[in-house]
Scaffold this motif. Structure first.
Motif, PDB file in Angstrom:
ATOM      1  N   MET A   1      22.502  21.871   0.585  1.00  0.00           N
ATOM      2  CA  MET A   1      21.910  21.396   1.846  1.00  0.00           C
ATOM      3  C   MET A   1      21.502  22.567   2.721  1.00  0.00           C
ATOM      4  SD  MET A   1      25.714  20.961   3.034  1.00  0.00           S
ATOM      5  CE  MET A   1      26.463  22.306   2.281  1.00  0.00           C
ATOM      6  N   LEU A   2      22.279  23.627   2.611  1.00  0.00           N
ATOM      7  CA  LEU A   2      21.877  24.830   3.327  1.00  0.00           C
ATOM      8  C   LEU A   2      20.479  25.250   2.898  1.00  0.00           C
ATOM      9  CD1 LEU A   2      24.903  27.290   3.537  1.00  0.00           C
ATOM     10  CD2 LEU A   2      23.440  26.487   5.384  1.00  0.00           C
ATOM     11  N   LYS A   3      20.307  25.223   1.571  1.00  0.00           N
ATOM     12  CA  LYS A   3      19.045  25.682   1.011  1.00  0.00           C
ATOM     13  C   LYS A   3      17.860  24.917   1.588  1.00  0.00           C
ATOM     14  CE  LYS A   3      20.171  27.989  -3.250  1.00  0.00           C
ATOM     15  NZ  LYS A   3      19.755  28.328  -4.566  1.00  0.00           N
ATOM     16  N   GLN A   4      18.034  23.604   1.679  1.00  0.00           N
ATOM     17  CA  GLN A   4      16.918  22.794   2.170  1.00  0.00           C
ATOM     18  C   GLN A   4      16.559  23.162   3.600  1.00  0.00           C
ATOM     19  OE1 GLN A   4      18.329  18.932   1.295  1.00  0.00           O
ATOM     20  NE2 GLN A   4      17.580  19.005  -0.816  1.00  0.00           N
ATOM     21  N   ASN A   5      17.602  23.334   4.384  1.00  0.00           N
ATOM     22  CA  ASN A   5      17.363  23.755   5.762  1.00  0.00           C
ATOM     23  C   ASN A   5      16.510  25.006   5.824  1.00  0.00           C
ATOM     24  OD1 ASN A   5      18.438  21.960   7.502  1.00  0.00           O
ATOM     25  ND2 ASN A   5      20.522  22.742   7.303  1.00  0.00           N
ATOM     26  N   PHE A   6      16.895  25.965   5.004  1.00  0.00           N
ATOM     27  CA  PHE A   6      16.188  27.240   5.072  1.00  0.00           C
ATOM     28  C   PHE A   6      14.767  27.116   4.573  1.00  0.00           C
ATOM     29  CE2 PHE A   6      20.596  28.874   4.862  1.00  0.00           C
ATOM     30  CZ  PHE A   6      20.625  29.184   6.213  1.00  0.00           C
ATOM     31  N   ASP A  50      27.288  27.228  13.617  1.00  0.00           N
ATOM     32  CA  ASP A  50      27.898  26.353  14.612  1.00  0.00           C
ATOM     33  C   ASP A  50      29.360  26.734  14.863  1.00  0.00           C
ATOM     34  OD1 ASP A  50      27.967  24.222  16.348  1.00  0.00           O
ATOM     35  OD2 ASP A  50      28.684  22.835  14.787  1.00  0.00           O
ATOM     36  N   GLY A  51      29.683  27.048  16.093  1.00  0.00           N
ATOM     37  CA  GLY A  51      31.067  27.375  16.441  1.00  0.00           C
ATOM     38  C   GLY A  51      31.474  28.799  16.113  1.00  0.00           C
ATOM     39  N   ALA A  52      30.517  29.654  15.772  1.00  0.00           N
ATOM     40  CA  ALA A  52      30.850  31.036  15.420  1.00  0.00           C
ATOM     41  C   ALA A  52      31.496  31.752  16.601  1.00  0.00           C
ATOM     42  CB  ALA A  52      29.589  31.773  14.983  1.00  0.00           C
ATOM     43  N   GLU A  53      32.479  32.612  16.277  1.00  0.00           N
ATOM     44  CA  GLU A  53      33.178  33.386  17.306  1.00  0.00           C
ATOM     45  C   GLU A  53      33.131  34.862  16.970  1.00  0.00           C
ATOM     46  OE1 GLU A  53      37.118  31.882  17.244  1.00  0.00           O
ATOM     47  OE2 GLU A  53      36.551  29.921  18.100  1.00  0.00           O
ATOM     48  N   HIS A  54      33.447  35.675  17.962  1.00  0.00           N
ATOM     49  CA  HIS A  54      33.592  37.108  17.698  1.00  0.00           C
ATOM     50  C   HIS A  54      34.802  37.327  16.804  1.00  0.00           C
ATOM     51  CE1 HIS A  54      30.660  37.473  20.727  1.00  0.00           C
ATOM     52  NE2 HIS A  54      31.465  37.391  21.769  1.00  0.00           N
ATOM     53  N   ARG A  55      34.636  38.161  15.824  1.00  0.00           N
ATOM     54  CA  ARG A  55      35.786  38.510  14.968  1.00  0.00           C
ATOM     55  C   ARG A  55      35.903  40.031  14.995  1.00  0.00           C
ATOM     56  NH1 ARG A  55      38.824  34.062  13.965  1.00  0.00           N
ATOM     57  NH2 ARG A  55      39.832  35.315  12.352  1.00  0.00           N
ATOM     58  N   ILE A  56      35.824  40.661  13.825  1.00  0.00           N
ATOM     59  CA  ILE A  56      35.839  42.132  13.814  1.00  0.00           C
ATOM     60  C   ILE A  56      34.579  42.621  14.507  1.00  0.00           C
ATOM     61  CG2 ILE A  56      35.734  44.153  12.310  1.00  0.00           C
ATOM     62  CD1 ILE A  56      37.397  42.408  10.283  1.00  0.00           C
ATOM     63  N   GLY A  57      33.489  41.961  14.245  1.00  0.00           N
ATOM     64  CA  GLY A  57      32.248  42.213  14.961  1.00  0.00           C
ATOM     65  C   GLY A  57      31.882  40.984  15.787  1.00  0.00           C
ATOM     66  N   PRO A  58      30.923  41.116  16.694  1.00  0.00           N
ATOM     67  CA  PRO A  58      30.501  39.966  17.487  1.00  0.00           C
ATOM     68  C   PRO A  58      29.801  38.928  16.596  1.00  0.00           C
ATOM     69  CG  PRO A  58      29.035  41.829  17.861  1.00  0.00           C
ATOM     70  CD  PRO A  58      30.157  42.342  17.003  1.00  0.00           C
ATOM     71  N   ALA A 142      25.381  24.550   9.563  1.00  0.00           N
ATOM     72  CA  ALA A 142      26.485  25.179   8.845  1.00  0.00           C
ATOM     73  C   ALA A 142      27.440  25.826   9.846  1.00  0.00           C
ATOM     74  CB  ALA A 142      25.949  26.248   7.905  1.00  0.00           C
ATOM     75  N   SER A 143      28.718  25.701   9.580  1.00  0.00           N
ATOM     76  CA  SER A 143      29.689  26.353  10.445  1.00  0.00           C
ATOM     77  C   SER A 143      30.193  27.603   9.729  1.00  0.00           C
ATOM     78  CB  SER A 143      30.847  25.408  10.725  1.00  0.00           C
ATOM     79  OG  SER A 143      31.643  25.322   9.563  1.00  0.00           O
ATOM     80  N   PRO A 144      30.828  28.509  10.485  1.00  0.00           N
ATOM     81  CA  PRO A 144      31.306  29.752   9.850  1.00  0.00           C
ATOM     82  C   PRO A 144      32.237  29.472   8.685  1.00  0.00           C
ATOM     83  CG  PRO A 144      31.636  29.816  12.232  1.00  0.00           C
ATOM     84  CD  PRO A 144      31.142  28.447  11.904  1.00  0.00           C
ATOM     85  N   THR A 145      32.932  28.320   8.747  1.00  0.00           N
ATOM     86  CA  THR A 145      33.875  28.035   7.660  1.00  0.00           C
ATOM     87  C   THR A 145      33.160  27.613   6.387  1.00  0.00           C
ATOM     88  OG1 THR A 145      34.093  25.833   8.584  1.00  0.00           O
ATOM     89  CG2 THR A 145      35.810  27.403   9.142  1.00  0.00           C
ATOM     90  N   ALA A 146      31.832  27.442   6.468  1.00  0.00           N
ATOM     91  CA  ALA A 146      31.081  27.149   5.252  1.00  0.00           C
ATOM     92  C   ALA A 146      31.094  28.345   4.312  1.00  0.00           C
ATOM     93  CB  ALA A 146      29.648  26.775   5.597  1.00  0.00           C
ATOM     94  N   PHE A 147      31.379  29.524   4.876  1.00  0.00           N
ATOM     95  CA  PHE A 147      31.486  30.708   4.022  1.00  0.00           C
ATOM     96  C   PHE A 147      32.887  30.770   3.443  1.00  0.00           C
ATOM     97  CE2 PHE A 147      28.233  31.915   7.116  1.00  0.00           C
ATOM     98  CZ  PHE A 147      27.189  32.178   6.235  1.00  0.00           C
ATOM     99  N   ALA A 148      32.958  30.915   2.148  1.00  0.00           N
ATOM    100  CA  ALA A 148      34.270  31.027   1.520  1.00  0.00           C
ATOM    101  C   ALA A 148      34.916  32.340   1.973  1.00  0.00           C
ATOM    102  CB  ALA A 148      34.109  31.024   0.004  1.00  0.00           C
ATOM    103  N   PRO A 149      36.194  32.309   2.333  1.00  0.00           N
ATOM    104  CA  PRO A 149      36.856  33.563   2.688  1.00  0.00           C
ATOM    105  C   PRO A 149      37.001  34.432   1.443  1.00  0.00           C
ATOM    106  CG  PRO A 149      38.444  31.768   2.608  1.00  0.00           C
ATOM    107  CD  PRO A 149      37.087  31.156   2.402  1.00  0.00           C
ATOM    108  N   GLU A 150      37.187  35.724   1.652  1.00  0.00           N
ATOM    109  CA  GLU A 150      37.336  36.632   0.512  1.00  0.00           C
ATOM    110  C   GLU A 150      38.531  36.261  -0.343  1.00  0.00           C
ATOM    111  OE1 GLU A 150      37.063  40.231   3.175  1.00  0.00           O
ATOM    112  OE2 GLU A 150      36.669  41.088   1.206  1.00  0.00           O
ATOM    113  N   VAL A 151      39.600  35.882   0.314  1.00  0.00           N
ATOM    114  CA  VAL A 151      40.807  35.480  -0.395  1.00  0.00           C
ATOM    115  C   VAL A 151      41.298  34.200   0.255  1.00  0.00           C
ATOM    116  CG1 VAL A 151      42.910  36.439  -1.354  1.00  0.00           C
ATOM    117  CG2 VAL A 151      41.454  37.884   0.077  1.00  0.00           C
ATOM    118  N   ARG A 152      41.646  33.227  -0.540  1.00  0.00           N
ATOM    119  CA  ARG A 152      42.259  32.019   0.021  1.00  0.00           C
ATOM    120  C   ARG A 152      43.763  32.245   0.076  1.00  0.00           C
ATOM    121  NH1 ARG A 152      38.823  28.105   0.954  1.00  0.00           N
ATOM    122  NH2 ARG A 152      36.925  27.985  -0.317  1.00  0.00           N
ATOM    123  N   LEU A 153      44.288  32.318   1.286  1.00  0.00           N
ATOM    124  CA  LEU A 153      45.718  32.576   1.444  1.00  0.00           C
ATOM    125  C   LEU A 153      46.421  31.286   1.824  1.00  0.00           C
ATOM    126  CD1 LEU A 153      45.445  35.910   3.442  1.00  0.00           C
ATOM    127  CD2 LEU A 153      46.126  35.634   1.056  1.00  0.00           C
TER     128      LEU A 153
END
Lengths: 239, 420
Positions: A1-6, A50-58, A142-153
């Motif tokens: 669905m991301l793809k279609q949006n783009f 959607d809902g993105a926040e500052h983390r290590i970078g803005p 898409a929300s930031p959590t749509a990105f898989a984290p590097e490691v699932r803890l």
């Protein structure tokens, strides 16, 4: 669905950017390719969507035409903040230059990213980032959590409350290379990172998912408690 | 896991607080004296003063007003850095509450617990940190002693000796021979001599391409050997030749006045000769009775405490601790453990189990950096390596460039950690 949006966005936005002060037009690339690149190149530090926040970078929502270093709540390097005060705005040409080699545009930036040499890849990345700027109605959902984290803890690992005093002792092993000031001088700054990002990064080294022998080696002997302790300590160093 | 560590730490803290109680009674602040303002002593002084937040009276005794680091002095030799880039003063340490005394430590009275300075003053201590670096073993290279160091520089304590050697290399006759007499183990900075060879080759290949470099080496093998030899062949062709012990590299004599090096009876005429003799702990460690027959100061692996005296800790190159190489990084790492232990003993703060680490970067040619490193922990008798890594031969140029840039970052980091 991301793809279609783009894809839809691209049809609308398949244009050349206007020539900036840098004199050359920077073509917008393929945002679908860019989404994948973003995951590899940017997502471990910058949230977007959607809902993105500052983390290590803005966060990078609406970055286009924003003045550099302009989020008051984010702790920028003095160098980037100064350039913003001096009138650096993130237009297409400057973003392109910054992604190509951050330190050649902003000498002294804390962004510990070596740069992306390939102009096509940069164009793809910029096309993706562009979709989150300018016209809010076009922002993909898409929300930031749509990105898989590097490691699932496991949640219990992420929930460990770090012993910052122990972290201060353990940090001695880090500060031989990483400066307590948070400055980037050839080795990335790690001061003031959100604890969760710090924990994820260290586990990624420990599992050897992130490449770097020194970091992999150091992470090997850190247990979950110790990683949490370090994360708590380094977050506490934020000005 | 959590409970175990907590309870262990709690016990350790309680025990040391009880032990140290007599030391802190009847005086304003417990006193810590640090001898030597290099990577070990400088780090210890800074962390003791900063972390104790004024609870400790910390004095650093260091004769020089500027510390020129040995690490990266080879980059100066190779023309990549200016000499001034290596220099750091003690202003920031003083600002952080360290009482910096520029004088020599002449003697340690372990019964009275005082350090006598060159000026004659005696400085009392509750805990003493000894971090004097290295001295050279008398007679290690027949024909050489420090009175000959202007003819054949050692350049193994950074400063004017480094400048002298660089100037001799730059002024060497066309097609001349640079000879290095390499040291036997153990010595300061294992890859140091070979990084120096790389940097001398870098200079000579540009300014004096018919020059030769000869290494006379008593050791069978040396640190990062595969990486250096690969790099020398790639960047400098046949310029570098090494004579190991199988060809008499361990039977060497020098004649500084004639600029001759005698290798297993064969006389070689050379133009520049860098003699790096066998090493031992800095003189004050020996004067304080902290050294053994091997010339080094043995310490306990869990906290770098001298095996000769419970109130004294020995750091860095002078110590005999086990598997850690003698390096600025090691000394910095050890100093942080010692600082945590001394603070705990004198102020009751938490003491954590020791862990040590080291990484050594070396530059072989422009943008061709390599590294070796390891993590260490206290074993039963000595410090032991728990895991390690090393750059690989055949790595691509981009990785080598990144490694070099990282080494610059490390330099900036460690000098900020000590002197910043």
């Amino acid at each position: 669905m991301l793809k279609q949006n783009f894809a839809a966005l691209l049809l609308a936005g398949a244009v050349l950017a206007p020539a900036g002060a840098f004199g050359q037009a920077v073509p917008l690339g393929d945002a679908t390719e860019g989404a994948e690149l973003y995951q590899y190149e940017c997502a471990s530090c910058h949230q977007i969507g959607d809902g993105a926040e500052h983390r290590i970078g803005p966060h990078l929502n609406r970055i286009f035409d924003r003045r550099a270093g302009s989020y008051e709540e984010f702790h920028y390097s003095e160098a980037l903040a100064r350039q913003g005060r001096d009138g650096l705005y993130w237009d297409l040409a400057r973003l392109d230059a910054y992604i190509e080699n951050p330190r050649s545009l902003v000498s002294g930036t804390n962004m510990a990213y070596p740069g992306l040499e390939d102009a096509t890849e940069r164009a793809d990345l910029i096309a993706f980032i562009r979709a989150y700027s300018d016209q809010p109605q076009n922002i993909p959902e898409a929300s930031p959590t749509a990105f898989a984290p590097e490691v699932r803890l496991p949640p219990e690992v992420l929930a460990i409350e770090g012993d910052a005093e122990y972290g201060a002792f353990l940090s001695a092993e880090c500060t031989t290379c990483h400066q307590r000031s948070g400055d980037f001088a050839g080795i990335p700054g790690i001061v003031g990172w959100p604890q969760e990002d710090f924990v994820v990064a260290m586990h990624a080294y420990k599992k050897r998912l992130r490449p770097h022998e020194v970091m992999q080696n150091l992470a090997q002997r850190l247990d979950d408690e110790e990683i949490a302790a370090l994360a708590a300590y380094f977050e506490s160093l934020r000005d | 896991m959590k409970l175990n560590r907590r309870s262990f730490l709690g016990t350790a803290t309680a025990a040391t607080a009880a032990l140290s109680a007599p030391a802190v009674m009847g005086q304003a602040r417990p006193r810590v004296v640090v001898i030597g303002g290099g990577s070990g002593g400088g780090t210890a002084a800074r962390y003791l003063a900063a972390d104790s937040d004024g609870a400790l009276d910390v004095t650093l005794i260091e004769p020089s007003r500027m510390h020129y680091t040995c690490y990266f002095s080879n980059l100066y030799m190779g023309g990549f850095w200016e000499f001034d880039d290596l220099g750091h003063d003690y202003g920031n340490l003083a600002m952080r509450g360290v009482n910096v005394i520029h004088d020599w430590a002449m003697a340690v009275d372990r019964d009275a617990k005082t350090v006598t300075l060159g000026s004659g003053a005696a400085i009392p201590y509750d805990r003493l940190v000894v971090s004097p670096g290295i001295d050279f073993v008398d007679g290690a290279v027949p024909g050489w002693d420090v009175s000959k160091q202007s003819l054949m520089p050692h350049a193994y304590k950074s400063g004017t000796q480094t400048q002298l050697l660089k100037s001799q290399v730059e002024n060497m006759r066309e097609g001349g021979t640079y000879c290095m007499v390499a040291p036997p183990n153990p010595y300061r900075c294992p890859p140091g001599p070979y990084e120096r060879i790389s940097m001398v080759a870098h200079i000579l290949s540009q300014s004096n391409p018919t020059a030769k470099i000869l290494i006379v080496d008593p050791k069978e093998n040396f640190s990062k050997q595969g990486l250096f030899e690969e790099g020398w062949a790639r960047h400098y062709g046949a310029m570098v030749e090494r004579i190991g012990p199988d060809f008499g590299g361990d039977k060497v004599e020098v004649r500084p006045d004639a600029m001759e090096v005698v290798i297993d009876g064969m006389v070689e005429q050379v133009d520049v000769c860098n003699v790096i003799p066998a090493q031992k702990a800095g003189k004050i460690a020996e004067l304080a009775g902290l050294t053994n027959d091997a010339g080094w100061a043995p310490v306990k692996p869990e906290d770098m405490r001298s095996r000769m005296d419970d109130n004294i800790f020995v750091l860095g190159d002078a110590s005999q601790q086990g598997a850690m190489p003698k390096s600025g990084f090691s000394a910095n790492s050890q100093a942080k453990v010692v600082s945590n232990v001394i603070r705990g003993e004198l102020t009751g703060s938490r003491i954590f189990p020791a862990r040590y680490s080291n990484t050594c970067w070396s530059l072989i040619a422009t943008n061709d950096g390599v590294k070796v490193g390891a993590s260490y922990e206290p074993g039963a008798d000595q410090i032991e390596s728990v895991s390690s890594f090393i750059s690989q031969t055949g790595e691509d140029a981009e990785l080598r460039r990144q490694t070099y840039e990282e080494s610059i970052g490390w330099y900036n980091g460690i000098v900020a950690d000590i002197f910043g």
